[in-house]
Design a protein around this motif. Structure first.
Motif, mmCIF file in Angstrom:
data_model
loop_
_atom_site.group_PDB
_atom_site.id
_atom_site.type_symbol
_atom_site.label_atom_id
_atom_site.label_comp_id
_atom_site.label_asym_id
_atom_site.label_seq_id
_atom_site.Cartn_x
_atom_site.Cartn_y
_atom_site.Cartn_z
ATOM 1 N N TRP A 235 0.587 -1.448 -0.032
ATOM 2 C CA TRP A 235 0.085 -0.457 -0.239
ATOM 3 C C TRP A 235 0.760 1.462 0.050
ATOM 4 O O TRP A 235 0.185 1.989 -0.656
ATOM 5 N N ASN A 236 1.965 1.216 -0.002
ATOM 6 C CA ASN A 236 3.504 2.009 0.043
ATOM 7 C C ASN A 236 3.716 2.631 -0.866
ATOM 8 O O ASN A 236 4.248 2.071 -2.089
ATOM 9 N N PHE A 237 2.717 2.865 -2.255
ATOM 10 C CA PHE A 237 3.210 3.388 -3.426
ATOM 11 C C PHE A 237 3.872 4.627 -4.117
ATOM 12 O O PHE A 237 4.412 5.674 -4.993
ATOM 13 N N MET A 238 4.769 4.891 -2.768
ATOM 14 C CA MET A 238 5.629 5.708 -2.987
ATOM 15 C C MET A 238 7.701 4.723 -3.024
ATOM 16 O O MET A 238 8.585 5.980 -3.296
ATOM 17 N N LEU A 239 7.166 3.542 -3.377
ATOM 18 C CA LEU A 239 8.057 2.744 -3.229
ATOM 19 C C LEU A 239 8.420 2.861 -4.919
ATOM 20 O O LEU A 239 7.752 3.135 -5.583
ATOM 21 N N PRO A 240 9.793 2.312 -5.245
ATOM 22 C CA PRO A 240 10.308 2.494 -6.547
ATOM 23 C C PRO A 240 8.953 1.163 -7.940
ATOM 24 O O PRO A 240 8.431 0.284 -7.059
ATOM 25 N N GLY A 241 8.271 1.841 -8.495
ATOM 26 C CA GLY A 241 7.668 1.760 -9.748
ATOM 27 C C GLY A 241 5.905 1.747 -9.524
ATOM 28 O O GLY A 241 5.181 1.114 -10.085
ATOM 29 N N PHE A 242 6.101 2.557 -8.312
ATOM 30 C CA PHE A 242 4.656 2.565 -8.206
ATOM 31 C C PHE A 242 4.205 4.241 -8.574
ATOM 32 O O PHE A 242 5.075 4.943 -8.914
ATOM 33 N N VAL A 243 3.096 4.422 -8.646
ATOM 34 C CA VAL A 243 2.588 5.406 -9.301
ATOM 35 C C VAL A 243 3.420 6.919 -9.048
ATOM 36 O O VAL A 243 3.727 7.744 -9.031
ATOM 37 N N TYR A 244 3.364 6.820 -6.961
ATOM 38 C CA TYR A 244 4.094 8.332 -6.427
ATOM 39 C C TYR A 244 5.505 7.941 -5.889
ATOM 40 O O TYR A 244 5.721 8.586 -4.798
ATOM 41 N N GLU A 245 6.262 6.854 -6.900
ATOM 42 C CA GLU A 245 7.702 6.425 -6.162
ATOM 43 C C GLU A 245 8.773 7.404 -6.393
ATOM 44 O O GLU A 245 8.468 8.741 -6.815
ATOM 45 N N TYR A 246 8.955 7.677 -4.617
ATOM 46 C CA TYR A 246 9.949 8.375 -4.584
ATOM 47 C C TYR A 246 11.367 8.310 -4.210
ATOM 48 O O TYR A 246 11.677 6.786 -3.571
ATOM 49 N N ALA A 297 2.300 15.123 0.430
ATOM 50 C CA ALA A 297 2.463 15.673 1.849
ATOM 51 C C ALA A 297 3.479 15.125 2.015
ATOM 52 O O ALA A 297 4.321 15.674 2.651
ATOM 53 N N THR A 298 3.557 13.649 2.320
ATOM 54 C CA THR A 298 4.872 13.250 2.572
ATOM 55 C C THR A 298 6.021 13.339 1.245
ATOM 56 O O THR A 298 6.769 13.691 2.139
ATOM 57 N N ARG A 299 5.891 13.133 0.184
ATOM 58 C CA ARG A 299 6.792 13.623 -0.705
ATOM 59 C C ARG A 299 7.294 15.418 -0.536
ATOM 60 O O ARG A 299 8.288 15.471 0.218
ATOM 61 N N ALA A 300 6.835 16.573 -0.024
ATOM 62 C CA ALA A 300 6.623 17.575 0.692
ATOM 63 C C ALA A 300 7.842 17.277 1.775
ATOM 64 O O ALA A 300 8.932 18.316 1.376
ATOM 65 N N LEU A 301 8.041 16.430 2.390
ATOM 66 C CA LEU A 301 8.130 16.877 3.636
ATOM 67 C C LEU A 301 9.177 16.287 3.364
ATOM 68 O O LEU A 301 10.875 16.752 3.869
ATOM 69 N N PHE A 302 9.491 15.060 2.139
ATOM 70 C CA PHE A 302 10.907 14.301 2.176
ATOM 71 C C PHE A 302 11.837 15.611 1.887
ATOM 72 O O PHE A 302 12.878 15.621 1.245
#
Length: 447
Positions: A235-246, A297-302
């Motif tokens: 469910w962590n869509f910020m992982l590599p390969g996902f839509v919100y990857e960071y 929001a998480t992206r902004a913090l990172f």
């Protein structure tokens, strides 16, 4: 006439100028990052330094971020040998019923099935599987009700504040089909401030960093090769390969319920620096909660952490304070002992503010008697710690506020003096005292 006309035109243009000026003012105050959340915090994962916070002390719903506590207790139980990864759990009516509710995040469990703790843990860490979480809780404590006692005890031990646990999963108790833990309300849900959530994540990564080996997996097949096989997408869509990857994201835990909204505890590394971010009840600009809102929001913090902060070494190992290089020692073969900082002090600070932090020596008075150490003194004896004091502006402090900074220790040892030396010293002190008194008396006569 012309002067009056100019005043009239200026009067007419004033409202327009004001509107134009208002349009240039940021939508959010300078103290925020413009994120739409009920609570948020960003910390340096190494030192625990708080880099940013917003309403971080208010208790809010935490949903499945609860599972970080269940994971912590699981790792501790594995370490202590009370359970093992290969140990098998037999499904009961409670875990079976919850696992069949496809409205919830779950891997369906067979009514007569048995599953290893490792299988269940992977379902929890990757897929946030709720019945699997309850199964782990029951394996460790016998019942989920008893597991709540472990959760509360661990929360107190870790120094978490303003928390309430009513189950091991983070679901609303209404979703547990009347089988919620005894002593909890039918509509209760777990709550905790963002600061406590961050502290839980901080301790989990400190004590059991191996959790990231699983939380970084974006997809895995549960019970691959069997008729029960089911794909688990993280469910962590910020992982590599996902839509919100960071870049650099490898954990940690999402959470979503109607009560808690869209929450996320994320962690990422870049250039050797790791940060932990917590966002709670994230919404978009229209006030609508969504997966995108919490990851934005998480992206902004990172971005803020990695872009505005850098790691600085303020005090090296072996550092000695100019005004306190030694401490007095009584009843020893030496009158003083050198003291130094045991470990270097490194932490992330705003690059533009790194010169505002000053190291301050704090001596532990409980180790002293009349301002001195008492022999014998061993090498490496802790005599105090170092505080980093910010000379200007706001300092959010550390997530683990009860822990002092780097320890200050004795650089060498001082043996206790023998009885003869102590006796002679006492005699010498006696005569010195008499001499000083006599001098003082004579001076007093001539005043």
């Amino acid at each position: 006439m012309k002067r009056k006309l100019r005043k009239y035109v200026a009067f007419l243009l004033m409202p327009l100028l004001l509107l134009m000026t208002m349009g240039t003012v940021p939508a959010h105050a300078a103290s925020t990052l413009g994120i739409n959340v009920d609570g948020a915090i960003l910390i340096d994962a190494e030192s625990g330094k708080i880099l940013y916070e917003e309403n971080a002390d208010k208790s809010l719903g935490i949903a499945s971020m609860t599972k970080m506590m269940t994971e912590y207790i699981l790792f501790e139980a594995i370490k202590e040998g009370t359970i093992s990864w290969d140990q098998e759990y037999k499904v009961n009516d409670y875990t079976y019923a919850v696992s069949q509710d496809r409205r919830l995040s779950n891997v369906p469990l067979r009514k007569d099935g048995t599953y290893t703790i490792r299988e269940l843990y992977e379902a929890v860490a990757i897929y946030s599987a709720n019945a699997a979480t309850i199964a782990i809780a029951e394996t460790i404590a016998g019942t989920e009700t008893e597991f709540l006692k472990l959760m509360n005890a661990k929360a107190e031990e870790l120094g978490l504040k303003d928390y309430k646990f009513v189950n091991s999963t983070g679901l609303n108790n209404m979703d547990l089909q009347g089988m919620h833990p005894q002593g909890t309300g039918e509509k209760d849900e777990n709550v905790m401030p963002a600061k406590s959530v961050a502290k839980l994540a901080y301790q989990l990564l400190k004590d059991y960093p191996e959790v990231l080996d699983t939380t970084k997996i974006n997809s895995k097949i549960f019970r691959e090769g069997t008729s029960d096989a089911i794909k688990m997408d993280n469910w962590n869509f910020m992982l590599p390969g996902f839509v919100y990857e960071y870049e650099g994201v490898d954990g940690l835990k999402t959470g979503t319920t109607d009560f808690a909204g869209h929450c996320f505890t994320g962690t990422a590394t870049r250039d050797g620096k790791r940060v932990i971010a917590v966002v709670m009840k994230a919404v978009d600009a229209k006030g609508v909660g969504s997966y995108k809102a919490r990851f934005d929001a998480t992206r902004a913090l990172f971005d803020y952490g990695f872009g505005q902060f850098s790691e600085v070494e303020f005090v090296p190992a072996g550092y000695q304070f100019k005004d306190t290089k030694t401490l007095d020692v009584v009843k020893g073969k030496a009158k003083t002992v050198a003291v130094e900082v045991k470990e270097p002090i490194r932490m992330m600070v705003k690059t533009s503010e790194k010169d505002l932090f000053v190291p301050e020596l704090v001596i532990d008075e409980s180790k002293m008697k009349d301002g001195a150490l008492q022999a014998p003194v061993k090498k490496g004896t802790v005599v105090g710690h170092v505080n980093l004091v910010k000379t200007e502006g706001t300092d959010y402090g550390f997530i683990d506020s009860e822990n002092p900074g780097a320890e200050v220790v004795t650089k060498g040892a001082v043996e206790k003096a023998g009885w003869f030396a102590l006796t002679m010293s006492a005699i010498g002190d006696f005569f010195v005292s008499i001499w000083n008194s006599a001098i003082g008396f004579v001076k007093g006569l001539f005043k």
